[in-house]
Design a protein around this motif. Structure first.
Motif, PDB file in Angstrom:
ATOM      1  N   HIS A   1      -7.840 -25.307  -7.244  1.00  0.00           N
ATOM      2  CA  HIS A   1      -6.977 -26.206  -8.008  1.00  0.00           C
ATOM      3  C   HIS A   1      -6.630 -27.397  -7.120  1.00  0.00           C
ATOM      4  N   ILE A   2      -7.586 -28.294  -6.959  1.00  0.00           N
ATOM      5  CA  ILE A   2      -7.395 -29.482  -6.130  1.00  0.00           C
ATOM      6  C   ILE A   2      -8.118 -30.649  -6.785  1.00  0.00           C
ATOM      7  N   GLY A   3      -7.576 -31.843  -6.628  1.00  0.00           N
ATOM      8  CA  GLY A   3      -8.219 -33.010  -7.204  1.00  0.00           C
ATOM      9  C   GLY A   3      -8.379 -32.851  -8.707  1.00  0.00           C
ATOM     10  N   THR A   4      -9.516 -33.255  -9.222  1.00  0.00           N
ATOM     11  CA  THR A   4      -9.818 -33.083 -10.640  1.00  0.00           C
ATOM     12  C   THR A   4     -10.348 -31.673 -10.847  1.00  0.00           C
ATOM     13  N   HIS A   5      -9.631 -30.873 -11.612  1.00  0.00           N
ATOM     14  CA  HIS A   5     -10.005 -29.463 -11.763  1.00  0.00           C
ATOM     15  C   HIS A   5      -9.573 -28.933 -13.117  1.00  0.00           C
ATOM     16  N   ILE A   6     -10.111 -27.790 -13.477  1.00  0.00           N
ATOM     17  CA  ILE A   6      -9.773 -27.159 -14.750  1.00  0.00           C
ATOM     18  C   ILE A   6      -9.120 -25.813 -14.483  1.00  0.00           C
ATOM     19  N   ASP A   7      -8.107 -25.499 -15.279  1.00  0.00           N
ATOM     20  CA  ASP A   7      -7.431 -24.203 -15.207  1.00  0.00           C
ATOM     21  C   ASP A   7      -8.130 -23.227 -16.137  1.00  0.00           C
ATOM     22  N   ALA A   8      -8.558 -22.102 -15.607  1.00  0.00           N
ATOM     23  CA  ALA A   8      -9.131 -21.050 -16.441  1.00  0.00           C
ATOM     24  C   ALA A   8      -8.012 -20.346 -17.204  1.00  0.00           C
ATOM     25  N   LEU A   9      -8.381 -19.525 -18.181  1.00  0.00           N
ATOM     26  CA  LEU A   9      -7.392 -18.861 -19.022  1.00  0.00           C
ATOM     27  C   LEU A   9      -6.693 -17.703 -18.316  1.00  0.00           C
ATOM     28  N   CYS A  10      -7.145 -17.353 -17.111  1.00  0.00           N
ATOM     29  CA  CYS A  10      -6.438 -16.344 -16.320  1.00  0.00           C
ATOM     30  C   CYS A  10      -5.432 -16.975 -15.366  1.00  0.00           C
ATOM     31  N   HIS A  11      -5.263 -18.287 -15.436  1.00  0.00           N
ATOM     32  CA  HIS A  11      -4.431 -18.988 -14.455  1.00  0.00           C
ATOM     33  C   HIS A  11      -2.935 -18.804 -14.694  1.00  0.00           C
ATOM     34  N   ALA A  12      -2.522 -18.669 -15.955  1.00  0.00           N
ATOM     35  CA  ALA A  12      -1.088 -18.584 -16.248  1.00  0.00           C
ATOM     36  C   ALA A  12      -0.843 -17.629 -17.412  1.00  0.00           C
TER      37      ALA A  12
ATOM     38  N   VAL B   1     -12.976 -18.251 -14.670  1.00  0.00           N
ATOM     39  CA  VAL B   1     -13.610 -19.526 -14.996  1.00  0.00           C
ATOM     40  C   VAL B   1     -15.103 -19.371 -15.267  1.00  0.00           C
ATOM     41  N   ASP B   2     -15.704 -18.277 -14.787  1.00  0.00           N
ATOM     42  CA  ASP B   2     -17.118 -18.017 -15.067  1.00  0.00           C
ATOM     43  C   ASP B   2     -17.370 -17.720 -16.539  1.00  0.00           C
ATOM     44  N   LYS B   3     -16.302 -17.388 -17.299  1.00  0.00           N
ATOM     45  CA  LYS B   3     -16.450 -17.133 -18.736  1.00  0.00           C
ATOM     46  C   LYS B   3     -16.363 -18.427 -19.546  1.00  0.00           C
ATOM     47  N   MET B   4     -16.130 -19.536 -18.877  1.00  0.00           N
ATOM     48  CA  MET B   4     -15.940 -20.823 -19.556  1.00  0.00           C
ATOM     49  C   MET B   4     -17.283 -21.506 -19.767  1.00  0.00           C
ATOM     50  N   PRO B   5     -17.658 -21.827 -21.000  1.00  0.00           N
ATOM     51  CA  PRO B   5     -18.945 -22.481 -21.242  1.00  0.00           C
ATOM     52  C   PRO B   5     -18.920 -23.946 -20.825  1.00  0.00           C
ATOM     53  N   PRO B   6     -20.091 -24.570 -20.657  1.00  0.00           N
ATOM     54  CA  PRO B   6     -20.117 -26.020 -20.441  1.00  0.00           C
ATOM     55  C   PRO B   6     -19.429 -26.732 -21.602  1.00  0.00           C
TER      56      PRO B   6
ATOM     57  N   ALA C   1     -18.433 -31.894 -19.179  1.00  0.00           N
ATOM     58  CA  ALA C   1     -17.882 -31.287 -17.961  1.00  0.00           C
ATOM     59  C   ALA C   1     -18.333 -29.839 -17.897  1.00  0.00           C
ATOM     60  N   SER C   2     -18.478 -29.344 -16.693  1.00  0.00           N
ATOM     61  CA  SER C   2     -18.868 -27.951 -16.524  1.00  0.00           C
ATOM     62  C   SER C   2     -18.235 -27.409 -15.246  1.00  0.00           C
ATOM     63  N   ALA C   3     -17.534 -26.296 -15.382  1.00  0.00           N
ATOM     64  CA  ALA C   3     -16.893 -25.671 -14.228  1.00  0.00           C
ATOM     65  C   ALA C   3     -17.929 -24.939 -13.391  1.00  0.00           C
ATOM     66  N   LEU C   4     -17.653 -24.795 -12.109  1.00  0.00           N
ATOM     67  CA  LEU C   4     -18.483 -23.949 -11.261  1.00  0.00           C
ATOM     68  C   LEU C   4     -18.277 -22.503 -11.704  1.00  0.00           C
ATOM     69  N   PRO C   5     -19.335 -21.764 -11.997  1.00  0.00           N
ATOM     70  CA  PRO C   5     -19.167 -20.402 -12.526  1.00  0.00           C
ATOM     71  C   PRO C   5     -18.842 -19.380 -11.442  1.00  0.00           C
ATOM     72  N   ILE C   6     -17.702 -19.565 -10.788  1.00  0.00           N
ATOM     73  CA  ILE C   6     -17.278 -18.674  -9.712  1.00  0.00           C
ATOM     74  C   ILE C   6     -16.676 -17.417 -10.350  1.00  0.00           C
ATOM     75  N   VAL C   7     -17.302 -16.303 -10.151  1.00  0.00           N
ATOM     76  CA  VAL C   7     -16.910 -15.073 -10.830  1.00  0.00           C
ATOM     77  C   VAL C   7     -15.474 -14.692 -10.475  1.00  0.00           C
ATOM     78  N   GLY C   8     -14.656 -14.529 -11.511  1.00  0.00           N
ATOM     79  CA  GLY C   8     -13.282 -14.094 -11.331  1.00  0.00           C
ATOM     80  C   GLY C   8     -12.324 -15.151 -10.854  1.00  0.00           C
TER      81      GLY C   8
ATOM     82  N   PRO D   1     -12.852 -26.960  -9.388  1.00  0.00           N
ATOM     83  CA  PRO D   1     -13.014 -28.414  -9.361  1.00  0.00           C
ATOM     84  C   PRO D   1     -14.212 -28.783 -10.217  1.00  0.00           C
ATOM     85  N   LEU D   2     -14.172 -29.933 -10.804  1.00  0.00           N
ATOM     86  CA  LEU D   2     -15.316 -30.394 -11.586  1.00  0.00           C
ATOM     87  C   LEU D   2     -15.309 -31.907 -11.659  1.00  0.00           C
ATOM     88  N   ALA D   3     -16.434 -32.464 -12.092  1.00  0.00           N
ATOM     89  CA  ALA D   3     -16.598 -33.914 -12.159  1.00  0.00           C
ATOM     90  C   ALA D   3     -16.944 -34.303 -13.587  1.00  0.00           C
TER      91      ALA D   3
END
Length: 290
Positions: free
Chosen positions: A90-101, A127-132, A271-278, A283-285
């Motif tokens: 969670h730095i710079g331009t980033h997306i919150d996954a649904l497990c964040h809060a 965030v790995d469950k988040m589609p492009p 936009a597409s998140a990095l599919p980091i499992v769990g 961050p994304l661009a």
């Protein structure tokens, strides 16, 4: 409150991004006219500001020109460089996954909060469950509307969102990604003492109005989307309602000045998140295609 739970089934982990279907993608692609591509991302470096409870970005070179100057082997004349980065997600331009809060020990769609573990990350809603994301972006530009960046602690109300939507001459539609320009990020440029305790942002009623328009994503050019500080007795109330109750991911830290200068209120957003499992975010661009 569980407004969107089970809407897409008991096992759903995509939330409001389910609202982006093939029709929404085709509608978004039809907006491309000039073909100009505009980046909406902050540059990432050790200077990228962040709240004090998060470490900053650390960038290490694993192989560089100095290795060869010191006599490193170059078989066949081949030389290369490579590097590693350590940073919070969670730095710079980033997306919150649904497990964040979440609250009351339940995540979006009723998944248990204790499915998030320090050893394995999030078993659900990572965030790995988040589609492009490919959909119509809608820019609500409060800097243009008011003639200046919004004041720190300014609370954007539902009526102000409706006014900004009218000024943009657009109707919010199913599957849209609504991006809110407050001017906060621009007002922090060059500051060494960026405060993450005060920022303009939407209040809960404004957030609920957007959710009720069936938006897929909400983003802003600030740290938390919502106004800071919170009202007495509340902590991240917009995060709680949007992420946990509606399954709407939040896209934070957007750089929106360049897009605003093009004078377009609607555009193709990708936009597409990095599919980091769990992981709880990425961050994304993101890019706007005009």
């Amino acid at each position: 409150m569980k407004e969107a739970w089970k809407r897409w089934g008991d096992e759903d982990e995509r939330g409001a991004l389910n609202l982006i279907g093939q029709d929404e993608v085709r509608r978004a692609v039809s907006l491309v006219r000039s073909g100009e591509v505009v980046s909406l991302a902050q540059p990432l470096s050790s200077k990228t500001p962040g709240p004090k409870h998060r470490c900053g970005l650390q960038h290490f070179m694993n192989r560089d020109g100095g290795d060869y100057a010191a006599g490193g082997r170059r078989p066949g004349g081949f030389q290369f460089s490579e590097d590693s980065v350590v940073m919070p997600l969670h730095i710079g331009t980033h997306i919150d996954a649904l497990c964040h809060a979440w609250y009351d020990d339940e995540l979006y769609n009723g998944f248990a909060g204790n499915t998030i573990r320090s050893t394995t990350g999030a078993a659900r809603l990572g965030v790995d469950k988040m589609p492009p994301i490919v959909t119509r972006g809608v820019l609500l530009d409060f800097v243009k509307l008011t003639g200046q960046p919004l004041a720190p602690t300014h609370s954007i109300t539902r009526s102000e969102l409706v006014e900004a939507t009218a000024a943009a001459d657009v109707d919010i539609a199913r599957g849209d990604a609504v991006l809110i320009r407050t001017g906060w990020l621009e007002s922090q440029n060059g500051r060494a003492d960026v405060s993450f305790d005060e920022e303009p942002g939407i209040d809960v009623e404004a957030a609920l109005w957007l959710a009720q328009q069936d938006v897929a994503l909400i983003g802003a050019d600030n740290y938390a989307i919502e106004v800071l500080p919170f009202t007495q007795g509340h902590v991240f109330p917009v995060h709680q309602r949007l992420i946990r109750d509606y399954g709407i991911p939040l896209l934070e830290g957007l750089s929106l000045a360049a897009l605003a200068s093009r004078g377009r209120s609607t555009f193709l957003l990708m936009a597409s998140a990095l599919p980091i499992v769990g992981a709880t975010g990425s961050p994304l661009a993101p890019t706007a295609v005009l």
